[in-house]
Scaffold this motif. Structure first.
Motif, PDB file in Angstrom:
ATOM      1  N   THR A 241       3.618   5.776  -5.848  1.00 58.38           N
ATOM      2  CA  THR A 241       3.775   5.649  -7.298  1.00 58.38           C
ATOM      3  C   THR A 241       3.330   6.889  -8.078  1.00 58.38           C
ATOM      4  N   PRO A 242       2.151   7.471  -7.808  1.00 58.84           N
ATOM      5  CA  PRO A 242       1.774   8.658  -8.596  1.00 58.84           C
ATOM      6  C   PRO A 242       2.755   9.822  -8.452  1.00 58.84           C
TER       7      PRO A 242
ATOM      8  N   PHE B  15       5.816  13.038 -11.148  1.00 58.81           N
ATOM      9  CA  PHE B  15       6.541  14.258 -10.796  1.00 58.81           C
ATOM     10  C   PHE B  15       8.042  14.046 -10.631  1.00 58.81           C
ATOM     11  N   VAL B  16       8.446  13.208  -9.703  1.00 58.46           N
ATOM     12  CA  VAL B  16       9.870  13.090  -9.358  1.00 58.46           C
ATOM     13  C   VAL B  16      10.696  12.576 -10.544  1.00 58.46           C
ATOM     14  N   ILE B  17      10.275  11.491 -11.159  1.00 62.97           N
ATOM     15  CA  ILE B  17      11.043  10.936 -12.278  1.00 62.97           C
ATOM     16  C   ILE B  17      11.078  11.893 -13.471  1.00 62.97           C
ATOM     17  N   PRO B  18       9.939  12.524 -13.873  1.00 58.55           N
ATOM     18  CA  PRO B  18      10.045  13.502 -14.973  1.00 58.55           C
ATOM     19  C   PRO B  18      10.963  14.686 -14.652  1.00 58.55           C
ATOM     20  N   VAL B  19      10.930  15.174 -13.416  1.00 54.10           N
ATOM     21  CA  VAL B  19      11.813  16.291 -13.061  1.00 54.10           C
ATOM     22  C   VAL B  19      13.271  15.863 -13.141  1.00 54.10           C
ATOM     23  N   ILE B  20      13.582  14.668 -12.661  1.00 51.84           N
ATOM     24  CA  ILE B  20      14.967  14.179 -12.718  1.00 51.84           C
ATOM     25  C   ILE B  20      15.416  14.013 -14.173  1.00 51.84           C
ATOM     26  N   LEU B  21      14.579  13.398 -14.996  1.00 49.62           N
ATOM     27  CA  LEU B  21      14.942  13.204 -16.403  1.00 49.62           C
ATOM     28  C   LEU B  21      15.087  14.529 -17.144  1.00 49.62           C
ATOM     29  N   LEU B  22      14.143  15.434 -16.951  1.00 53.56           N
ATOM     30  CA  LEU B  22      14.234  16.750 -17.598  1.00 53.56           C
ATOM     31  C   LEU B  22      15.446  17.536 -17.100  1.00 53.56           C
ATOM     32  N   SER B  23      15.764  17.413 -15.828  1.00 56.43           N
ATOM     33  CA  SER B  23      16.934  18.098 -15.275  1.00 56.43           C
ATOM     34  C   SER B  23      18.216  17.566 -15.906  1.00 56.43           C
TER      35      SER B  23
ATOM     36  N   ASP C 145       0.828  -1.212   0.000  1.00 52.69           N
ATOM     37  CA  ASP C 145       0.000   0.000   0.000  1.00 52.69           C
ATOM     38  C   ASP C 145       0.860   1.260   0.000  1.00 52.69           C
ATOM     39  N   MET C 146       1.983   1.212   0.715  1.00 54.71           N
ATOM     40  CA  MET C 146       2.881   2.357   0.764  1.00 54.71           C
ATOM     41  C   MET C 146       3.467   2.622  -0.625  1.00 54.71           C
ATOM     42  N   LEU C 147       3.905   1.580  -1.313  1.00 51.65           N
ATOM     43  CA  LEU C 147       4.452   1.743  -2.656  1.00 51.65           C
ATOM     44  C   LEU C 147       3.385   2.220  -3.640  1.00 51.65           C
ATOM     45  N   LEU C 148       2.185   1.700  -3.499  1.00 59.41           N
ATOM     46  CA  LEU C 148       1.077   2.129  -4.343  1.00 59.41           C
ATOM     47  C   LEU C 148       0.744   3.603  -4.118  1.00 59.41           C
ATOM     48  N   ASP C 149       0.875   4.063  -2.876  1.00 61.48           N
ATOM     49  CA  ASP C 149       0.621   5.457  -2.537  1.00 61.48           C
ATOM     50  C   ASP C 149       1.716   6.381  -3.089  1.00 61.48           C
TER      51      ASP C 149
END
Length: 126
Positions: free
Chosen positions: A97-98, A103-111, A91-95
């Motif tokens: 994931t969004p 947010f976090v992965i796109p910001v890291i990739l764009l950075s 449940d923690m991982l499911l929470d």
């Protein structure tokens, strides 16, 4: 498109992601007025940092600090709430994931792309 335009488009995408996430996060915690205020603060800090980064042509610290700050704070808050809840690991991982995927992965990739474009444009003298 030129590297300069690509760099500006990537920076705009990062700022939009930051504005949305910080505004959403603050809105959930404190209400709509504070969420809107937080979005203004993020926009001002991002603008000032971009100007400072532009002034010091080789310095990327002014780009990295607000990006990391506005990315790490919501992530830490979400992790804190996930770890303090009485739910299982699934449940923690499911929470989480969004936030990570949206947010976090796109910001890291764009950075990473922005920093590479910046490095190439400084090398080429653009």
């Amino acid at each position: 498109m030129s590297e300069s335009i690509n760099r500006k488009l990537v920076l705009t995408a990062i700022i939009c992601l930051l504005l949305y996430q910080v505004g959403t996060w603050i809105t959930v915690i404190a209400g709509a007025m504070w969420g809107a205020s937080a979005a203004v603060v993020v926009a001002v800090v991002s603008y000032v940092s971009a100007r400072l980064a532009k002034r010091g042509a080789t310095s990327t610290i002014w780009f990295l600090v607000p990006t990391l700050l506005f990315t790490v704070i919501p992530l830490l808050a979400k992790l804190w709430s996930a770890f303090t809840s009485q739910t299982g690991i699934a449940d923690m991982l499911l929470d989480l994931t969004p936030l990570l995927v949206g947010f976090v992965i796109p910001v890291i990739l764009l950075s990473m792309v922005y920093l590479d474009l910046r490095k190439k444009s400084l090398k080429n003298g653009i």
